[in-house]
Design a protein around this motif. Structure first.
Motif, PDB file in Angstrom:
ATOM      1  N   TRP A  44       3.044  11.161  15.902  1.00  0.00           N
ATOM      2  CA  TRP A  44       3.326  11.040  17.325  1.00  0.00           C
ATOM      3  C   TRP A  44       4.833  10.979  17.529  1.00  0.00           C
ATOM      4  O   TRP A  44       5.519  10.201  16.849  1.00  0.00           O
ATOM      5  N   LEU A  45       5.356  11.817  18.436  1.00  0.00           N
ATOM      6  CA  LEU A  45       6.789  11.811  18.761  1.00  0.00           C
ATOM      7  C   LEU A  45       6.993  11.161  20.128  1.00  0.00           C
ATOM      8  O   LEU A  45       6.630  11.746  21.152  1.00  0.00           O
ATOM      9  N   PRO A  46       7.541   9.958  20.183  1.00  0.00           N
ATOM     10  CA  PRO A  46       7.706   9.275  21.473  1.00  0.00           C
ATOM     11  C   PRO A  46       8.538  10.067  22.472  1.00  0.00           C
ATOM     12  O   PRO A  46       8.206  10.113  23.662  1.00  0.00           O
ATOM     13  N   ASP A  47       9.618  10.704  21.996  1.00  0.00           N
ATOM     14  CA  ASP A  47      10.498  11.438  22.919  1.00  0.00           C
ATOM     15  C   ASP A  47       9.807  12.651  23.532  1.00  0.00           C
ATOM     16  O   ASP A  47      10.160  13.093  24.633  1.00  0.00           O
ATOM     17  N   ASP A  89       7.373   5.820   4.129  1.00  0.00           N
ATOM     18  CA  ASP A  89       7.219   4.368   4.232  1.00  0.00           C
ATOM     19  C   ASP A  89       7.665   3.846   5.588  1.00  0.00           C
ATOM     20  O   ASP A  89       7.009   2.980   6.180  1.00  0.00           O
ATOM     21  N   ASN A  90       8.781   4.360   6.092  1.00  0.00           N
ATOM     22  CA  ASN A  90       9.277   3.870   7.379  1.00  0.00           C
ATOM     23  C   ASN A  90       8.334   4.225   8.518  1.00  0.00           C
ATOM     24  O   ASN A  90       8.068   3.410   9.406  1.00  0.00           O
ATOM     25  N   ILE A  91       7.818   5.450   8.501  1.00  0.00           N
ATOM     26  CA  ILE A  91       6.904   5.854   9.566  1.00  0.00           C
ATOM     27  C   ILE A  91       5.568   5.129   9.436  1.00  0.00           C
ATOM     28  O   ILE A  91       4.970   4.714  10.438  1.00  0.00           O
ATOM     29  N   ALA A  92       5.117   4.939   8.206  1.00  0.00           N
ATOM     30  CA  ALA A  92       3.855   4.220   7.998  1.00  0.00           C
ATOM     31  C   ALA A  92       3.946   2.770   8.450  1.00  0.00           C
ATOM     32  O   ALA A  92       2.941   2.172   8.865  1.00  0.00           O
ATOM     33  N   ALA A  93       5.150   2.195   8.388  1.00  0.00           N
ATOM     34  CA  ALA A  93       5.332   0.790   8.770  1.00  0.00           C
ATOM     35  C   ALA A  93       5.483   0.597  10.276  1.00  0.00           C
ATOM     36  O   ALA A  93       5.444  -0.534  10.768  1.00  0.00           O
ATOM     37  N   ALA A  94       5.648   1.686  11.020  1.00  0.00           N
ATOM     38  CA  ALA A  94       5.874   1.575  12.461  1.00  0.00           C
ATOM     39  C   ALA A  94       4.595   1.182  13.185  1.00  0.00           C
ATOM     40  O   ALA A  94       3.489   1.526  12.759  1.00  0.00           O
ATOM     41  N   LEU A 135       2.713   4.104  21.563  1.00  0.00           N
ATOM     42  CA  LEU A 135       3.259   5.333  22.118  1.00  0.00           C
ATOM     43  C   LEU A 135       4.779   5.380  22.107  1.00  0.00           C
ATOM     44  O   LEU A 135       5.366   6.463  22.167  1.00  0.00           O
ATOM     45  N   ASP A 136       5.451   4.229  22.030  1.00  0.00           N
ATOM     46  CA  ASP A 136       6.915   4.243  22.013  1.00  0.00           C
ATOM     47  C   ASP A 136       7.485   4.187  20.603  1.00  0.00           C
ATOM     48  O   ASP A 136       8.681   3.954  20.422  1.00  0.00           O
ATOM     49  N   HIS A 137       6.636   4.412  19.590  1.00  0.00           N
ATOM     50  CA  HIS A 137       7.084   4.470  18.198  1.00  0.00           C
ATOM     51  C   HIS A 137       6.524   5.726  17.536  1.00  0.00           C
ATOM     52  O   HIS A 137       5.369   6.107  17.781  1.00  0.00           O
ATOM     53  N   ILE A 138       7.312   6.356  16.679  1.00  0.00           N
ATOM     54  CA  ILE A 138       6.778   7.425  15.852  1.00  0.00           C
ATOM     55  C   ILE A 138       5.771   6.821  14.888  1.00  0.00           C
ATOM     56  O   ILE A 138       6.011   5.760  14.289  1.00  0.00           O
ATOM     57  N   HIS A 139       4.624   7.445  14.748  1.00  0.00           N
ATOM     58  CA  HIS A 139       3.604   6.926  13.832  1.00  0.00           C
ATOM     59  C   HIS A 139       2.666   8.057  13.431  1.00  0.00           C
ATOM     60  O   HIS A 139       2.586   9.095  14.099  1.00  0.00           O
ATOM     61  N   MET A 183       0.843  -1.201   0.000  1.00  0.00           N
ATOM     62  CA  MET A 183       0.000   0.000   0.000  1.00  0.00           C
ATOM     63  C   MET A 183       0.875   1.246   0.000  1.00  0.00           C
ATOM     64  O   MET A 183       1.806   1.359   0.791  1.00  0.00           O
ATOM     65  N   THR A 184       0.579   2.182  -0.890  1.00  0.00           N
ATOM     66  CA  THR A 184       1.276   3.461  -0.935  1.00  0.00           C
ATOM     67  C   THR A 184       0.482   4.482  -0.143  1.00  0.00           C
ATOM     68  O   THR A 184      -0.638   4.855  -0.516  1.00  0.00           O
ATOM     69  N   LEU A 185       1.057   4.951   0.960  1.00  0.00           N
ATOM     70  CA  LEU A 185       0.346   5.884   1.824  1.00  0.00           C
ATOM     71  C   LEU A 185       0.102   7.211   1.110  1.00  0.00           C
ATOM     72  O   LEU A 185      -0.999   7.759   1.133  1.00  0.00           O
ATOM     73  N   ILE A 186       1.146   7.757   0.475  1.00  0.00           N
ATOM     74  CA  ILE A 186       1.066   9.015  -0.268  1.00  0.00           C
ATOM     75  C   ILE A 186       1.406   8.723  -1.725  1.00  0.00           C
ATOM     76  O   ILE A 186       2.516   8.297  -2.035  1.00  0.00           O
ATOM     77  N   ASP A 187       0.456   8.941  -2.629  1.00  0.00           N
ATOM     78  CA  ASP A 187       0.670   8.604  -4.039  1.00  0.00           C
ATOM     79  C   ASP A 187       1.034   9.818  -4.886  1.00  0.00           C
ATOM     80  O   ASP A 187       1.257   9.694  -6.090  1.00  0.00           O
ATOM     81  N   ALA A 188       1.078  11.009  -4.281  1.00  0.00           N
ATOM     82  CA  ALA A 188       1.399  12.231  -5.027  1.00  0.00           C
ATOM     83  C   ALA A 188       2.378  13.058  -4.201  1.00  0.00           C
ATOM     84  O   ALA A 188       2.017  14.092  -3.630  1.00  0.00           O
ATOM     85  N   PRO A 189       3.641  12.613  -4.102  1.00  0.00           N
ATOM     86  CA  PRO A 189       4.614  13.321  -3.252  1.00  0.00           C
ATOM     87  C   PRO A 189       4.851  14.766  -3.679  1.00  0.00           C
ATOM     88  O   PRO A 189       5.361  15.566  -2.894  1.00  0.00           O
ATOM     89  N   GLU A 190       4.465  15.091  -4.917  1.00  0.00           N
ATOM     90  CA  GLU A 190       4.634  16.472  -5.381  1.00  0.00           C
ATOM     91  C   GLU A 190       3.592  17.409  -4.774  1.00  0.00           C
ATOM     92  O   GLU A 190       3.707  18.633  -4.874  1.00  0.00           O
ATOM     93  N   GLY A 191       2.581  16.864  -4.117  1.00  0.00           N
ATOM     94  CA  GLY A 191       1.542  17.677  -3.515  1.00  0.00           C
ATOM     95  C   GLY A 191       2.030  18.409  -2.275  1.00  0.00           C
ATOM     96  O   GLY A 191       3.131  18.172  -1.768  1.00  0.00           O
TER      97      GLY A 191
END
Length: 384
Positions: free
Chosen positions: A16-19, A69-74, A78-82, A1-9
């Motif tokens: 969420w920032l765990p730190d 992609d990395n953030i979408a896969a997390a 609460l202890d992960h950026i998402h 699955m592609t979370l964002i299909d128009a990166p030029e937008g």
């Protein structure tokens, strides 16, 4: 699955920032999710109420947090950026019965009193009486008034037909601010429901002054049996823990993407069950019976203000009628269903179905947000 299909937008969202034990306002730059939170714009609500939100998002200093992609896969923990829902302080409003096909299904729910076993016979009767006559009607028009009179004579008039083709739109509060879940999160069904479905929709981002600034995707989770028993149970049918999903990010209007693209949008819904079940559905914004600008004007204006802005679900054409298990009872969710809503230019919103009593409890509300921003020194200066 592609979370964002128009990166030029031009994208605006939240993670969420765990730190920091709290959220960040983010945009997308060269495929990198970039934190643009500042004292001047500590929330998405603040950004959207600027004189030129698009310029701010383009030029604000930022810190890269990782790839989409990395953030979408997390894990959504609460202890992960998402990713979070891309709205925060805004009111979450929704329009119902804005498409003829879904309007007919609401009539069927009402006539069946929430009993899916009765729906097929009623669907056939209503179809004979109404047919395709509603699909080309413009809500509130003289032609719609004539159809209303004809249906009343047949004893088929309904409160759902009233808001579907009458002058006044149905607008309700979907959930409190901060209660929406984002991509990857669990979506919740109240455990009393045995007949329910997803609702794939476009969601507008609107400033406190009524400017329509962008759009995203949403799942207006629906309990057909609960609302079918009584329209007065709308709150119970619509507003439960994790029952509202919005995301992945707001695409702001600019020279490449405008409200006309929303009017032409084609949404695709897929439901994949752990039992091998596979459903695909569609919703075409071109078939909506009320223009998005009209829906916004009926919601926000001199008659009703939203000082933190709002996000507005525009309704759906999708109404699943194919049987999943029991003949004649149509579609309903099962636990573990993976629901994906996508549209070209808006990316994809994917969630997993759970009971509202089993999904993560909502605990980070407006008060927690204010406390968190204050502790981070983000409420110490001007906020406009």
């Amino acid at each position: 699955m592609t979370l964002i299909d128009a990166p030029e937008g031009l994208w605006l969202g939240r993670v969420w920032l765990p730190d920091e034990h709290g959220p960040a306002v983010v945009t997308l730059r060269d495929g990198i999710v970039t934190d643009i939170t500042s004292v001047a714009t500590p929330t998405v609500s603040h950004v959207l109420d600027l004189d030129d939100p698009a310029a701010r998002v383009r030029t604000a200093p930022g810190v890269g947090l990782g790839t989409v992609d990395n953030i979408a896969a997390a894990p959504v923990e609460l202890d992960h950026i998402h990713f979070l829902a891309p709205c925060d302080l805004q009111a979450v409003k929704a329009c119902g019965v804005t498409f003829a096909q879904s309007m007919v299904e609401r009539v069927i729910e009402e006539q069946a009193a929430g009993d899916p076993a009765r729906a097929e016979a009623i669907r056939a009767r209503v179809g004979q009486a109404i047919g395709e006559s509603l699909q080309d009607l413009r809500a509130g028009s003289p032609e719609a008034a004539e159809v209303k009179r004809a249906l009343q004579k047949e004893g088929l008039w309904s409160q759902y037909l009233e808001v579907g083709i009458g002058p006044d739109a149905e607008v309700f509060s979907k959930c409190p601010p901060m209660a929406s879940v984002g991509p990857g999160a669990e979506i919740g069904l109240h455990p009393v429901s045995t007949w329910n479905n997803p609702e794939p929709e476009i969601v507008l981002a609107v400033s406190s002054t009524g400017k329509i600034l962008g759009a995203t995707l949403g799942n207006d989770v629906n309990l057909r049996d609960v609302e079918g028993r009584s329209a007065l149970l709308l709150g119970k049918a619509k507003d439960n823990n994790a029952s509202c999903a919005i995301g992945p990010m707001i695409r702001l209007f600019d020279e490449t993407w405008t409200l006309d693209d929303v009017r032409r949008a084609e949404l695709t819904l897929t439901v994949k069950g752990t039992d091998g079940y596979d459903l695909t559905g569609h919703s075409s914004m071109s078939k909506i019976s009320r223009d998005p600008e009209d829906l916004v004007a009926q919601t926000l204006g001199r008659h009703h203000q939203y000082p933190d802005g709002m996000v507005l679900f525009l309704g759906t054409l999708f109404a699943p009628t194919d049987d999943r298990d029991v003949p004649g009872e149509g579609f309903t969710h099962k636990m573990g269903d993976v629901v994906t809503i996508s549209a070209p230019g808006l990316g994809a919103l994917q969630n997993v179905v759970r009971l509202s009593t089993e999904a993560s409890e909502w605990s980070f509300g407006t008060r927690r947000l204010m406390e968190n921003l204050a502790a981070r020194g983000l409420l110490d200066g001007p906020t406009a």
